[in-house]
Design a protein around this motif. Structure first.
Motif, PDB file in Angstrom:
ATOM      1  N   HIS A 144      48.719 -61.391 -30.408  1.00  0.00           N
ATOM      2  CA  HIS A 144      49.440 -60.342 -29.660  1.00  0.00           C
ATOM      3  C   HIS A 144      50.425 -59.905 -30.245  1.00  0.00           C
ATOM      4  CE1 HIS A 144      47.359 -62.180 -25.944  1.00  0.00           C
ATOM      5  NE2 HIS A 144      47.754 -63.010 -26.369  1.00  0.00           N
ATOM      6  N   HIS A 186      43.158 -70.848 -25.386  1.00  0.00           N
ATOM      7  CA  HIS A 186      44.369 -71.817 -25.552  1.00  0.00           C
ATOM      8  C   HIS A 186      44.414 -72.910 -24.524  1.00  0.00           C
ATOM      9  CE1 HIS A 186      45.582 -69.230 -22.126  1.00  0.00           C
ATOM     10  NE2 HIS A 186      46.322 -68.269 -22.853  1.00  0.00           N
ATOM     11  N   ASP A 240      47.315 -67.869 -30.330  1.00  0.00           N
ATOM     12  CA  ASP A 240      48.142 -66.949 -29.274  1.00  0.00           C
ATOM     13  C   ASP A 240      49.624 -66.688 -30.070  1.00  0.00           C
ATOM     14  OD1 ASP A 240      48.608 -65.954 -26.802  1.00  0.00           O
ATOM     15  OD2 ASP A 240      48.789 -68.050 -25.854  1.00  0.00           O
TER      16      ASP A 240
HETATM   17 ZN   LIG Z   1      47.193 -65.017 -25.584  1.00  0.00          ZN
END
Ligand SMILES: [Zn+2]
Length: 464
Positions: free
Chosen positions: A62, A240, A315
């Motif tokens: 991200h 995740h 993540d």
């Molecule tokens: Zn994420």
């Protein structure tokens, strides 16, 4: 430009072999023994005692994500550069459809962030915040232009949350267009109830972020979205995965023959709920799903060993402790969710997996590169050392040791979750499409050299 890599051991998901690799331009041109005797090259890289592996692929990042009134700090430039230092040469980031906007607007915004900035190749998944007739119709177009995965959430009510009907409709659409639904599976509605109760009792420290998000809430949502996918007749991918409860749901579904795939992340393998303690310092470890009690970790390793978990992504979503995580002083619900990690994944998995004796070097390469390439439509262009593949190659020193620290990492964030941890294994020389982008601890690549990865639908979708 021709580059010859000599004397290394090529480690691939299917096996290892002592062989040289000739790179011509952006591609791998030849693999064989003693190539120096028969071919010429502009540069020769000696890999004696080293592994030669396909560049790592992190399918969950991200960069510059807006969250909780702030932005994840790494840009596509700093984030892909940090990834490269850690042996990762491709990322797949999440473009976000803002509520009320089109998928197209979200995707265009992410292209604008990445293009001309990324130092290595990047693709996109699409986060869908609204499921309606217009966005469902848009999905088909995105699949065709190389963005074939769509992430929905059973968490974050009022932000990214989709109800079961919306999730089911999106799944029905992928049954027609070959796309893949990725799910953040935690029961956000129930979590919000518990979180409000805890804050009402004055339990506002970061630790209670971990307490509020029960493992059973992840197990329940994981089972639910798997059942919805079964009903829609499509595969589903769990992002995740952190908890034993969710692992059990995935394993049971796979044992029934359901096409469910899942990733975990280094933080769930190496960190635990205890890290969320220590007062507000614990904010450094706030992510969702949260860090779990340490006894969940071995379940996840077993999942990786048995292939109920196919890969590890990060993540990566970094927020500075100072000024960003601090937004949650006095209420853990206001702490931006996310951890830095894109730089450390390959080494952590080597150290905790291969060096610790849990997995083979071949399985390590599969987890960090080959499986992500296959599941996300990049294989065999990425994820393998093979003639004709992109020359994303890492010369990896399995004996080098380093100490992870915010003082030396390249991610644009003021702390490390692994501060002081020593790991064995380190990337020596990193090539992206034939160009050396990291050498001797120095960045030698170029801002903007990374290209958009137009991905196809996943391998399993092509054979079914
Ligand atoms: Zn994420």
């Amino acid at each position: 430009m021709r580059t010859l890599i000599t004397n290394g051991t090529i480690v691939g998901a299917d096996g290892s072999t002592a062989a040289d690799v000739l790179i011509d331009g952006e591609k791998i041109a030849l693999i064989g023994r003693n190539l120096a005797a028969t071919v010429t090259a502009d540069e020769t890289l000696d890999a004696t005692g080293k592994y030669v592996i396909p560049g790592g692929i992190d399918v969950h990042t991200h960069m510059e994500l807006p969250f909780g009134g702030t932005f994840a700090k790494d840009t596509f430039e700093s984030g892909t550069r940090a990834a490269a230092f850690g042996g990762t040469t491709s990322i797949v980031d999440f473009a976000v459809q803002a509520r009320g906007a089109s998928l197209r607007q979200g995707l265009d915004a992410w292209h604008a962030k990445a293009e001309g900035n990324a130092v290595a190749d990047y693709g996109f998944h699409m986060i869908m915040s609204d499921v309606n007739d217009a966005t469902l119709a848009e999905m088909d177009g995105l699949v065709a232009e190389g963005v074939p995965d769509f992430k929905l959430f059973t968490a974050y009510p009022g932000v990214f949350y989709s109800d079961d009907g919306a999730i089911f409709r999106a799944m029905q659409q992928t049954a027609k267009n070959g796309g893949l639904i990725m799910m953040h599976a935690e029961n956000g509605m129930a979590i919000d109830v518990v979180a409000a109760d805890l804050v009402g009792e004055g339990k506002t420290d970061p630790y209670y972020h971990g307490v509020a998000r029960y493992p059973i809430f992840e197990g329940e949502a994981t089972n639910r979205v798997i059942r919805l996918a079964e009903a829609a007749g499509v595969p589903v991918y769990i992002v995740h995965l952190s908890a034993r409860d969710a692992m059990n749901a995935v394993r049971e579904a796979r044992d029934r023959g359901v096409g469910v795939f899942a990733e975990t992340c280094p933080q769930y393998l190496f960190l635990s709920l205890e890290d969320l303690g220590h007062g507000f310092e614990g904010a450094k470890f706030v992510c969702s799903p949260p860090l779990r009690p340490a006894d969940h970790q071995e379940e996840l390793w077993t999942g990786l060993i048995k292939d109920d978990l196919q890969l590890v992504s990060t993540d990566h979503c970094p927020f500075d402790f100072e000024g960003q995580k601090e937004l949650g002083q006095g209420d853990f619900r206001m702490i931006p969710n996310g951890l830095p990690g894109v730089e450390d994944r390959v080494d952590l998995l080597h150290d905790g997996g291969v060096v610790a004796g849990r997995i083979s070097p071949e399985r390590w390469v599969e987890i960090v590169s080959t499986a992500p390439a296959k599941l996300f439509g990049m294989f065999p262009r990425k994820g393998t050392i093979a003639v004709g593949s992109d020359a994303d190659v890492v010369i990896y020193d399995p004996k080098a040791t380093r100490t992870i620290s915010a003082k030396t990492h390249h991610m644009d964030v003021d702390y490390s979750c692994y501060e002081g941890r020593q790991v064995r294994g380190q990337s020596d020389i990193v090539l992206s499409r034939g160009s050396v982008i990291v050498r001797d601890g120095q960045f030698t690549g170029r801002k903007g050299a990374g290209k958009f990865l137009k991905r196809s639908i996943a391998d399993y979708a092509r054979i079914s």
